[in-house]
Design a protein around this motif. Structure first.
Motif, PDB file in Angstrom:
ATOM      1  N   UNK A 139       0.815  -1.218   0.000  1.00 39.91           N
ATOM      2  CA  UNK A 139       0.000   0.000   0.000  1.00 39.91           C
ATOM      3  C   UNK A 139       0.849   1.268   0.000  1.00 39.91           C
ATOM      4  N   UNK A 140       2.046   1.194   0.571  1.00 39.98           N
ATOM      5  CA  UNK A 140       2.879   2.397   0.673  1.00 39.98           C
ATOM      6  C   UNK A 140       4.267   2.129   0.115  1.00 39.98           C
ATOM      7  N   UNK A 141       4.972   3.237  -0.159  1.00 41.95           N
ATOM      8  CA  UNK A 141       6.355   3.131  -0.634  1.00 41.95           C
ATOM      9  C   UNK A 141       7.244   2.502   0.436  1.00 41.95           C
ATOM     10  N   UNK A 142       6.921   2.763   1.697  1.00 43.09           N
ATOM     11  CA  UNK A 142       7.700   2.204   2.809  1.00 43.09           C
ATOM     12  C   UNK A 142       7.635   0.671   2.799  1.00 43.09           C
ATOM     13  N   UNK A 143       6.456   0.123   2.502  1.00 46.87           N
ATOM     14  CA  UNK A 143       6.302  -1.338   2.425  1.00 46.87           C
ATOM     15  C   UNK A 143       7.123  -1.907   1.282  1.00 46.87           C
ATOM     16  N   UNK A 144       7.131  -1.210   0.140  1.00 43.07           N
ATOM     17  CA  UNK A 144       7.923  -1.663  -1.006  1.00 43.07           C
ATOM     18  C   UNK A 144       9.400  -1.699  -0.627  1.00 43.07           C
TER      19      UNK A 144
END
Length: 600
Positions: free
Chosen positions: A246-251
């Motif tokens: 859902x977020x860039x942080x998760x990627x």
């Protein structure tokens, strides 16, 4: 990875090379063998072929294994002793360090490059050992490709090419920056939307909506600003994007390798923004997107020329093949090949049609700047989209660990490319760390201001790809929060450096230039917009050494003088200038510092 591996794995790309170097042909891959070595190896093959029933077209040798680099040859790894296993693990750590987290193992190949191959059982055991070694160092392996080789044996023998990728720690994943170029309406933003969102386009531009930053971009469907999008690959080579995160942080948390796309404007009136993106953000590679239905039109040639002038390695994506017949697509590809082979370009086009081609293209592309991979795909039907993903997964970094280490040992220098005000955070600057290491809480100086001074500030926090990061290393792009520092004192083109650097600034500098195009004559008093790294400012031509005027294609040493404020420049930096149809390139030859800087 040596070019001869390509022939071994049969790329079918239509490239050959003989004793005179690369040329276009109808072979099965790439070969860089000299006449002498070819004759020598052919003799060995001939001697063996009398004892072997299978005829062989494969070269029997790769070049000897290099001690440096991230490529390792291993004949077999079957039941090693504990001592041998520990030695192999240490070796793997070295190769991973050389490849900045990635290594390629050739299994079934001797250290001298002889392609021996392994039986099915030995190959299975060797891959099992390799997997154990990778687990020991916190990495994963993925078999890129396997191929049968003909050797003195009655049983089939194979060699395997294996990618070893380290699971990231401390957010120091491998990050490659790719600038996306191409004419307006060629499908750049749509392609990035499909790659980063994981969903195909509906044919009416739905995929690109998430990339636009301004209302007028959504209304017109045209990019006018620079936007950044990310796509990751985990340690097993699987795509990590917004389809499951859902977020860039998760990627960032799930990825071992990141591809940061710099989406640039295609319309001619936004050319200055496109040039700024190419000079300032230091992209590792450039992706030129060409519409199969329109061919080479508008700014396509100009973008190709800019990337070549700035020496950014470029590959080409022919999009919208779903709108065209096969003949139209082939005509566009031939048109591209013709331009790439022209004397001004001297490129070797490599059409990618299979996954094997994509692997070879990625390895050759990083090794030789003359090779230009060409992909044909559709963002609507998804045709050949997987080949581009394979290419990005295998694509190695241009700089090795030694060069990276040398840059990190220098004093800190951060180029300011973007300035924001974020609620509850304060002033934030975005840009690239050119050299050194930047840590949270570090005190730096920023400038030059209009009166030539540098101002002290403190780095409160750091983010890479919208994910918190404590340490920033040379070559990485990030945003730095500066707390309550007055935003009005900052501008694009400034640098943040260590106070110990004592940087010198200048109003005037001299550059060795080549005038690419000018309608009449280029002479003293002419005003041009100069792009040097993240600096973009109008300058006046002071004088041309040894000449009164310049015409298209001529070279000279020219003195430029900035008209608005002084800038921080470095000798040797690439330079690009333009004004209307006038264009020129060169590099900074010398500076004229007027005074020493003061810190306020």
């Amino acid at each position: 990875m040596d070019p001869r591996v390509a022939e071994l794995f049969g790329t079918g790309s239509g490239l050959m090379a003989g004793p005179q170097g690369l040329c276009s042909g109808s072979g099965n891959g790439l070969s860089f063998m000299s006449k002498k070595s070819y004759a020598k190896n052919s003799k060995k093959v001939k001697n063996r072929s009398t004892r072997n029933t299978k005829p062989s077209n494969n070269p029997p040798y790769l070049p000897p294994e290099a001690e440096e680099g991230n490529i390792e040859y291993k004949l077999k790894l079957v039941n090693p002793t504990q001592y041998r296993f520990e030695h192999l693990v240490t070796q793997m750590k070295w190769r991973l360090q050389e490849g900045r987290g990635e290594a390629v193992y050739q299994i079934g190949v001797e250290d001298n490059g002889l392609l021996v191959g392994l039986s099915e059982e030995d190959m299975r055991a060797s891959l099992k050992t390799l997997r154990r070694m990778a687990e020991k160092v916190g990495a994963d392996i993925a078999v890129i490709r396997e191929r049968e080789v003909d050797y003195d044996s009655d049983i089939p023998r194979k060699i395997a090419e294996v990618l070893v990728r380290k699971v990231p720690d401390d957010q120091q994943f491998l990050d490659l920056r790719v600038a996306v170029l191409g004419n307006v309406d060629s499908g750049k933003s749509t392609l990035l939307g499909v790659l980063t969102q994981g969903e195909l386009d509906n044919g009416r531009g739905r995929a690109r909506l998430n990339l636009f930053r301004h209302l007028h971009e959504i209304q017109s469907g045209r990019t006018s600003s620079i936007s950044f999008e990310i796509m990751g690959f985990n340690s097993k080579g699987e795509v990590v994007n917004y389809s499951e995160s859902r977020t860039a942080e998760e990627i960032c948390e799930r990825a071992s390798k990141m591809i940061t796309f710099i989406d640039l404007a295609g319309h001619h009136k936004y050319l200055k923004t496109t040039i700024f993106g190419l000079t300032s953000y230091c992209p590792d590679f450039a992706m030129l997107v060409v519409g199969a239905n329109t061919g080479i039109a508008g700014t396509t040639r100009e973008h190709l020329g800019l990337a070549m002038a700035l020496k950014v390695p470029i590959f080409i994506v022919v999009s919208k093949v779903d709108l065209c017949t096969k003949n139209t697509t082939e005509r566009t590809v031939k048109q591209l090949e013709r331009i790439l082979k022209q004397p001004g370009c001297n490129k070797v086009p490599m059409l990618v049609t299979t996954a094997d081609d994509a692997v070879t293209a990625a390895q050759q592309f990083a090794l030789s700047p003359s090779i230009t991979p060409i992909f044909t795909l559709s963002s609507v039907s998804g045709e050949n989209l997987d080949l581009l993903k394979v290419f990005f997964n295998i694509l190695p970094p241009l700089s090795n660990s030694k060069e990276q280490e040398e840059l990190m040992q220098q004093l800190t220098e951060f180029q300011v490319d973007e300035i924001y005000t974020v609620p509850e955070v304060g002033t934030v600057v975005g840009g690239t760390l050119y050299s050194g290491i930047c840590r949270e809480g570090e005190r730096l100086v920023v400038g030059p201001t209009d009166d030539g001074n540098f101002l002290e500030l403190k780095v409160c926090s750091i983010q890479r790809n919208r994910s918190a990061c404590r340490v920033l290393r040379a070559g990485q792009a990030a945003t730095l929060a500066l707390g309550n520092f007055d935003r009005s004192l900052l501008r694009k083109g400034m640098v943040m450096v260590s106070p110990e650097m004592n940087p010198t600034i200048c109003w005037m500098f001299e550059a060795e230039i080549v005038l690419l195009f000018h309608a009449k004559t280029f002479r003293k008093g002419f005003q041009v917009t100069v792009h040097v790294g993240n600096v973009r400012q109008t300058a006046i031509v002071g004088c041309l050494h040894g000449k009164d005027e310049l015409r298209t294609g001529e070279k000279a040493v020219v003195r430029f003088k900035f008209i608005k404020h002084p800038e921080y420049l470095k000798v040797g930096t690439k330079l690009l200038f333009r004004e209307g149809v006038t264009k020129g390139i060169g590099h900074v030859a010398s500076l004229h510092p007027l005074f020493m800087n003061q810190y306020n």
